[in-house]
Motif scaffolding. Structure first.
Motif, mmCIF file in Angstrom:
data_model
loop_
_atom_site.group_PDB
_atom_site.id
_atom_site.type_symbol
_atom_site.label_atom_id
_atom_site.label_comp_id
_atom_site.label_asym_id
_atom_site.label_seq_id
_atom_site.Cartn_x
_atom_site.Cartn_y
_atom_site.Cartn_z
ATOM 1 N N GLU A 179 0.845 -1.196 0.000
ATOM 2 C CA GLU A 179 0.000 0.000 0.000
ATOM 3 C C GLU A 179 0.879 1.243 0.000
ATOM 4 O O GLU A 179 1.770 1.402 0.831
ATOM 5 N N GLU A 180 0.640 2.127 -0.964
ATOM 6 C CA GLU A 180 1.366 3.391 -1.059
ATOM 7 C C GLU A 180 0.373 4.517 -1.290
ATOM 8 O O GLU A 180 -0.359 4.518 -2.276
ATOM 9 N N ASN A 181 0.366 5.457 -0.370
ATOM 10 C CA ASN A 181 -0.562 6.597 -0.467
ATOM 11 C C ASN A 181 -2.010 6.149 -0.682
ATOM 12 O O ASN A 181 -2.714 6.641 -1.560
ATOM 13 N N LYS A 185 -0.119 -1.144 -4.746
ATOM 14 C CA LYS A 185 0.721 -1.356 -5.922
ATOM 15 C C LYS A 185 1.362 -2.733 -5.856
ATOM 16 O O LYS A 185 1.671 -3.229 -4.775
ATOM 17 N N VAL A 203 9.492 1.937 5.026
ATOM 18 C CA VAL A 203 9.527 1.161 3.777
ATOM 19 C C VAL A 203 10.037 -0.246 4.053
ATOM 20 O O VAL A 203 9.476 -1.238 3.574
ATOM 21 N N LYS A 206 7.348 -2.237 6.019
ATOM 22 C CA LYS A 206 6.187 -2.492 5.159
ATOM 23 C C LYS A 206 6.512 -3.568 4.112
ATOM 24 O O LYS A 206 5.691 -4.448 3.833
#
Length: 590
Positions: A179-181, A185, A203, A206
């Protein structure tokens, strides 16, 4: 294309006339050698002629197989969905099983000769291949009848080889969701594993959590593959008369149990100093109970240096030249002629490797380069493998295969040249980061390899009784990591799926492909220490040592440079070099 290798010197495509012609030629040569075996291996009337004919025929077939198989494997390694490559590999594996009759018949015939050493000393050609034939004679003691060996060879294609292909496909095509923003993805597995080196702690954590989660999609299939492969290894190894798969690996490695025991004893003694390092790294990163697995590769110190691919090339060439112009020239030729594939992309396998192509006197190197100092070390490492291959190109094709433990000698030697050069120019602040990176890599080759050796030993032990479940495999891996890393790692954040992402576990022909890395590091450190003592005079001796690795035992190769690998003290002295680096690191961070 920049960053991608060119395979045209092997073949331009699977549809090319050259590839098709060599496939047909291989068919013809296999039939010829089988007919030859039926005709010539019926008595011992002219052993000298038979041996020399076998050298010529086998070298030609071996060269064809290496070229054809390399093109298939290299193509597949950068594109897991390349069906042409997969089909070609499968066809070649089937063709290779047809060699079993001649190979087994020849070993049986060789074992029937009463005065083999005398015959091998009778001509220069046979003298050159003396070790090769003596090794075949030893292998004959562990070879079944022609009929049984043919069945085993053919069954492997639908057994361990098929399972290995499945596992490679699973990991090469596995995508990891992060999960990014607030958006999700998907990334290829190698990209996510590389996030372990990120400067951003969020990072790293995650990526670790997402990576472990992604393995749930393939854990059952991976466990099935692992159980099937190890089960086959146990069965076939026992049938052939080996005491264990480990004994089989040691014989294949031209290494004795005394050498392995001496090295493992020294490694066990050294683990506390690695635990001390990991605990201190955890403290520096704000952890109280040792370093969690997701921060194991976190950068520490002020090393901000990143490299473009061109900068990495220039740096490596400069450092290689300080040791040997021949080494630097080899690396430059590899860079200039697109022998390297360095671009990470979907469908490309993770990690790095070097494939030495003796028939065309070239190499091909795969890596997943992102510009870190660690990536530069990886390039130097793989170029070392390539240089090892070059030192063997003047040797006969049959004298070009070296055992697994010696496979890491030149690679780690080259990596050491580069890392020591960086450290020499560094300030104290920079030295912290550089030393930490070097120690971290050593920790992988000593502590992590020890955990992998322990895991595989337990796996074989339990697999004798029954297949292991996913939970059992995960627990053994956690147990192995706790044993190797002690209180240096936070036991709440280990890596229970390390057995899924390490491809070496899934090769039936390479059981225990872990301790060779430890051997390579420690043996190379011992050799490097000798280079520092002898200087330029050592360079020629080093090249000669590499050129003889295809036709000597490990103990004999080591003795050429005055090393006794059966002595615990030798391994202690090499580990002491790493211990001094750890002490210096601990002193600097205080």
């Amino acid at each position: 294309m920049e960053g991608r290798w060119n395979l045209d010197d092997l073949y331009t495509s699977f549809d090319s006339s050259e590839f098709k012609c060599d496939m047909e030629k291989l068919d013809l040569k296999v039939k010829e050698i089988n007919n030859w075996a039926k005709e010539k291996l019926t008595d011992n009337s002219n052993p000298q002629q038979v041996l020399e004919e076998y050298i010529d025929q086998h070298a030609e077939i071996y060269s064809l197989i290496v070229k054809l198989m390399a093109f298939g494997n290299l193509s597949l390694s950068t594109d897991a969905k390349n069906q042409e490559a997969a089909n070609a590999i499968e066809k070649l594996q089937m063709k290779m099983t047809e060699l079993t009759f001649a190979t087994v018949a020849f070993k049986e015939w060789l074992g029937s000769l009463e005065n083999l050493d005398e015959i091998l000393d009778s001509t220069e050609k046979l003298k050159e291949h003396k070790f090769y034939f003596q090794e075949l004679e030893l292998q004959n003691k562990y070879t079944l009848s022609k009929e049984k060996e043919e069945v085993i060879a053919k069954m492997k294609n639908t057994g361990s080889s098929a399972w290995s292909k499945l596992q490679n496909n699973l990991t090469s095509t596995l995508t990891v969701e992060i999960e990014e923003n607030k958006d999700k993805k998907k990334y290829p597995l190698p990209v996510v594993r590389n996030m372990a080196f990120s400067k951003d702690s969020k990072v790293r954590k995650k990526a670790y959590i997402a990576e472990l989660k992604s393995y749930e999609k393939i854990e059952e299939s991976s466990a099935a593959a692992l159980n099937a492969i190890k089960g086959e290894v146990i069965t076939v190894s026992k049938m052939r008369g080996f005491k264990s798969p480990l004994e089989e690996t040691l014989i294949q490695s031209r290494m004795d149990q005394e050498t392995l025991d001496a090295m493992l004893q020294a490694i066990q003694e050294s683990l506390p100093i690695f635990h001390k390092y990991y605990k201190k790294k955890g403290e520096l990163l704000g952890h109280k109970n040792g370093v969690p697995f997701y921060d194991m590769f976190a950068p520490v110190g002020s090393v901000e240096t990143t490299f473009s691919y061109k900068e990495a090339q220039e740096f490596i060439l400069e450092q290689f030249d300080t040791f040997s112009s021949k080494l630097a020239e080899f690396a430059k030729h590899a860079f200039d002629n697109n022998w390297l594939d360095i671009e990470p992309r979907e469908g490309k396998r993770g990690g790095a490797f070097c494939s030495n192509l003796h028939p065309i006197k070239q190499s091909r190197i795969l890596s997943n380069f992102t510009g870190s100092l660690s990536d530069v070390g990886t390039l130097a490492h793989e170029l070392g493998h390539g240089y090892h291959g070059q030192c063997l190109y003047e040797e006969s094709m049959l004298n070009s295969s070296y055992p697994m433990p010696l496979a890491e000698t030149a690679s780690i030697f080259c990596e050491t040249i580069v890392s020591n050069a960086v450290l020499k120019e560094a300030s104290d602040k920079e030295a912290i980061g550089i030393l930490e990176g070097s120690i971290s890599q050593s920790g992988q080759v000593i502590a992590d390899i020890y955990s992998r050796y322990y895991f595989e030993s337990k796996l074989f032990e339990k697999r004798k009784e029954s297949s292991l479940s996913v939970d059992e495999l995960k627990e053994i891996m956690l147990e192995a990591q706790r044993k190797a890393y002690g209180d240096g790692l936070d036991h709440d954040y280990l890596h229970p799926y390390m057995w899924v992402c390490k491809p070496h576990y899934y090769s039936a022909g390479r059981s225990f492909y872990n301790f060779p890395y430890s051997f390579g590091l420690l043996f190379s450190l011992g050799i490097y220490a000798q280079y520092l003592e002898e200087g330029e005079a050592f360079v020629e001796k080093y090249d000669k040592l590499l050129s003889l690795t295809g036709k000597n035992t490990i103990a004999d190769v080591a003795a050429m440079v005055g090393i006794d690998v059966r002595s615990v003290d030798f391994w202690r002295s090499s580990l002491n070099i790493i211990a001094k680096d750890i002490d210096k690191f601990l002193e600097l961070v205080e």
